[in-house]
Design a protein around this motif. Structure first.
Motif, PDB file in Angstrom:
ATOM      1  N   GLU A 242      -3.655  10.285   3.689  1.00  0.00           N
ATOM      2  CA  GLU A 242      -4.106   9.631   3.151  1.00  0.00           C
ATOM      3  C   GLU A 242      -3.604   7.968   2.497  1.00  0.00           C
ATOM      4  N   GLU A 243      -4.248   7.080   2.976  1.00  0.00           N
ATOM      5  CA  GLU A 243      -4.184   6.249   1.655  1.00  0.00           C
ATOM      6  C   GLU A 243      -4.947   6.136   0.815  1.00  0.00           C
ATOM      7  N   VAL A 244      -3.372   5.702  -0.951  1.00  0.00           N
ATOM      8  CA  VAL A 244      -3.802   5.572  -2.092  1.00  0.00           C
ATOM      9  C   VAL A 244      -4.458   4.402  -2.339  1.00  0.00           C
ATOM     10  N   LYS A 245      -5.556   4.248  -3.255  1.00  0.00           N
ATOM     11  CA  LYS A 245      -5.716   2.095  -3.341  1.00  0.00           C
ATOM     12  C   LYS A 245      -5.539   2.344  -4.906  1.00  0.00           C
ATOM     13  N   LYS A 246      -4.923   1.803  -5.585  1.00  0.00           N
ATOM     14  CA  LYS A 246      -4.425   1.106  -6.574  1.00  0.00           C
ATOM     15  C   LYS A 246      -5.977   1.151  -7.462  1.00  0.00           C
TER      16      LYS A 246
ATOM     17  N   LYS B 101       3.664  14.164  -1.678  1.00  0.00           N
ATOM     18  CA  LYS B 101       4.293  12.589  -1.773  1.00  0.00           C
ATOM     19  C   LYS B 101       3.479  11.849  -1.961  1.00  0.00           C
ATOM     20  N   ILE B 102       3.654  10.576  -3.394  1.00  0.00           N
ATOM     21  CA  ILE B 102       3.413   8.892  -2.919  1.00  0.00           C
ATOM     22  C   ILE B 102       3.962   8.598  -2.075  1.00  0.00           C
TER      23      ILE B 102
ATOM     24  N   SER C 251       1.014  -1.267   0.103  1.00  0.00           N
ATOM     25  CA  SER C 251      -0.310  -0.001  -0.231  1.00  0.00           C
ATOM     26  C   SER C 251       0.577   1.487   0.321  1.00  0.00           C
ATOM     27  N   LYS C 252       0.446   2.184  -0.788  1.00  0.00           N
ATOM     28  CA  LYS C 252       0.979   3.743  -0.820  1.00  0.00           C
ATOM     29  C   LYS C 252       0.382   4.703   0.331  1.00  0.00           C
ATOM     30  N   VAL C 253       0.785   5.991   1.185  1.00  0.00           N
ATOM     31  CA  VAL C 253       0.053   7.045   1.023  1.00  0.00           C
ATOM     32  C   VAL C 253       0.758   8.239   0.899  1.00  0.00           C
TER      33      VAL C 253
END
Length: 61
Positions: free
Chosen positions: A57-61, A35-36, A2-4
């Protein structure tokens, strides 16, 4: 993995040196920068230390 997404909301003027270093370690330079980043324990630790200056915030693919 996961990424933020991290966005700087407040200025670094008058902040502690280690807080400034955490912000630069996250790759942020000025108010409004985004930035991610990968969601790793070390990144989360830096985010938690300076959370009062950031929007996360969470980044969803």
């Amino acid at each position: 993995m996961s990424k933020v997404r991290v966005k700087q909301l407040k200025s670094l003027i008058g902040r502690k040196k280690d807080h400034k270093l955490c912000i630069s370690g996250l790759g942020l330079k000025r108010i409004g920068d985004e930035k991610i980043l990968k969601d790793t324990p070390s990144i989360r630790g830096m985010i938690n230390k300076v959370a009062y200056m950031l929007e996360v915030e969470e980044v969803k693919k």
